[in-house]
Design an enzyme around this catalytic site. Structure first.
Site, PDB file in Angstrom:
ATOM      1  N   HIS A  43      -5.915-105.983 -10.212  1.00  0.00           N
ATOM      2  CA  HIS A  43      -6.728-106.912 -11.006  1.00  0.00           C
ATOM      3  C   HIS A  43      -7.577-106.091 -11.961  1.00  0.00           C
ATOM      4  O   HIS A  43      -8.734-105.760 -11.662  1.00  0.00           O
ATOM      5  CB  HIS A  43      -7.600-107.767 -10.096  1.00  0.00           C
ATOM      6  CG  HIS A  43      -8.340-108.856 -10.804  1.00  0.00           C
ATOM      7  ND1 HIS A  43      -8.730-110.020 -10.190  1.00  0.00           N
ATOM      8  CD2 HIS A  43      -8.790-108.966 -12.085  1.00  0.00           C
ATOM      9  CE1 HIS A  43      -9.377-110.791 -11.053  1.00  0.00           C
ATOM     10  NE2 HIS A  43      -9.424-110.163 -12.211  1.00  0.00           N
ATOM     11  N   GLU A  70      -3.274-109.624 -11.665  1.00  0.00           N
ATOM     12  CA  GLU A  70      -4.238-110.722 -11.714  1.00  0.00           C
ATOM     13  C   GLU A  70      -5.197-110.512 -12.867  1.00  0.00           C
ATOM     14  O   GLU A  70      -5.474-109.371 -13.261  1.00  0.00           O
ATOM     15  CB  GLU A  70      -5.057-110.770 -10.412  1.00  0.00           C
ATOM     16  CG  GLU A  70      -4.256-110.972  -9.151  1.00  0.00           C
ATOM     17  CD  GLU A  70      -5.138-110.950  -7.917  1.00  0.00           C
ATOM     18  OE1 GLU A  70      -4.661-111.397  -6.859  1.00  0.00           O
ATOM     19  OE2 GLU A  70      -6.292-110.479  -8.000  1.00  0.00           O
ATOM     20  N   HIS A 190      -7.617-114.110  -0.754  1.00  0.00           N
ATOM     21  CA  HIS A 190      -9.071-113.947  -0.766  1.00  0.00           C
ATOM     22  C   HIS A 190      -9.624-114.045   0.655  1.00  0.00           C
ATOM     23  O   HIS A 190      -9.577-115.085   1.296  1.00  0.00           O
ATOM     24  CB  HIS A 190      -9.797-114.945  -1.662  1.00  0.00           C
ATOM     25  CG  HIS A 190     -11.089-114.387  -2.200  1.00  0.00           C
ATOM     26  ND1 HIS A 190     -11.157-113.606  -3.331  1.00  0.00           N
ATOM     27  CD2 HIS A 190     -12.355-114.446  -1.736  1.00  0.00           C
ATOM     28  CE1 HIS A 190     -12.400-113.239  -3.553  1.00  0.00           C
ATOM     29  NE2 HIS A 190     -13.151-113.729  -2.590  1.00  0.00           N
TER      30      HIS A 190
END
Length: 238
Positions: A43, A70, A190
Site C-alpha cells: 500500500h 492498495e 484489516h
C-alpha cells in the site's frame, strides 16, 4: 481455497527507520512466497512512509504470486498501476494523512467516480477490488461500478470478536451472501490475526483472499516468518 496475501508494508517501515536497505523488501517478498504466501500486498502512500513507489516497481519485476497494490486512486496511483500492471488493484478511500485504513468506500456517493476508475484499471488488465464496509446498502452500487471484487473491512469484526464472535461475524455473513448473489468476488482484510481468522473462514467459506500484514509481521518476530505464514495458511484450510 482462500488465498493468503502477505502485506509487507511493515517490513518497509522497519527499513525506513534506519535508512539503507535492511531489511530488504524485495527479499522478504520472495521469501514470503517461498514460505507459502499466495500473494504479496503493498500500500504505497503519498508520503512513502513505508512502501515506496520504487519498491512497487522493483517488486513487480520479481513477484510470481498475485501482486496486489492498495491505495487511493489519485493520478500517481493510477499511473503506477498502468506501469506495473499488477494482478489486482484494491481501491481504498484513505486521505493522504491516514495512518491506516479506517473505513470502506461510500459506493452510493462515489459510484460514478469508482465506475470510471474501474474502467480505466480494467484497460490495464488489472482485476479491481473495492474496500467496503459490511453494510448491504453499499453492495449493489459497488456491483454497478463494474468492480470484480469487494474487500470486506474487518476491523469491526476483529474488535468485537473477543466478546461475542457470533455477533461480530453476523453482518459479514449477511453481506458475503449478498456479494455472492451479485456475482462479486470477495476479499477481506484489516486486523485479521491467528485468533480470529479461522472463524471468519469457517463462517464465509467462499472467501477468495485475505490480506494480512501487521499481525502477521508481529507474529513473525516470535515464530519466524516461514512458520508464521504456515500458521496463517492452516487457519484458512478449514
Amino acid at each position: 481455497m482462500t488465498k493468503l496475501s502477505v502485506n509487507i508494508n511493515k517490513i518497509a517501515t522497519l527499513r525506513n527507520a534506519r535508512g539503507g536497505n535492511n531489511p530488504n523488501v524485495v527479499k522478504v517478498a520472495l521469501d514470503a512466497e517461498r514460505f507459502g504466501a499466495q500473494g504479496i500486498t503493498v500500500h504505497p502512500r503519498p508520503d512513502e512512509r513505508h512502501i515506496r513507489y520504487q519498491d512497487v516497481i522493483d517488486l513487480a519485476k520479481v513477484v510470481t504470486t498475485e501482486f496486489n497494490i492498495e491505495g487511493y486512486p489519485d493520478q500517481r496511483f493510477m499511473d503506477l498501476i498502468r506501469l506495473v500492471r499488477p494482478a489486482q488493484a484494491t481501491l481504498v478511500p484513505d486521505p493522504p494523512q491516514a495512518i491506516t485504513s479506517s473505513s470502506g468506500w461510500d459506493t452510493i456517493k462515489h459510484q460514478l467516480l469508482l465506475r470510471d476508475i474501474v474502467a480505466e484499471l480494467h484497460e490495464s488488465g488489472t482485476r479491481v477490488s473495492i474496500f467496503i464496509n459490511p453494510e448491504s446498502k453499499y453492495f449493489e452500487p459497488a456491483k454497478n461500478t463494474g468492480t470484480d471484487r469487494v474487500e470486506l473491512y474487518t476491523e469491526p469484526y476483529a474488535t468485537a470478536y473477543p466478546s461475542n464472535k457470533e455477533e461480530a461475524i453476523r453482518p459479514y455473513v449477511e453481506v458475503a451472501l449478498l456479494a455472492k448473489e451479485l456475482g462479486l468476488g470477495l476479499n477481506a482484510g484489516h486486523d485479521l490475526d491467528l485468533h480470529n481468522l479461522k472463524f471468519l473462514k469457517e463462517s464465509i467459506p467462499f472467501l477468495d483472499e485475505v490480506s494480512i500484514g501487521h499481525a502477521l509481521i508481529c507474529d513473525a518476530l516470535y515464530f519466524g516468518l516461514e512458520n508464521t505464514i504456515q500458521m496463517y495458511r492452516r487457519q484458512l484450510e478449514v
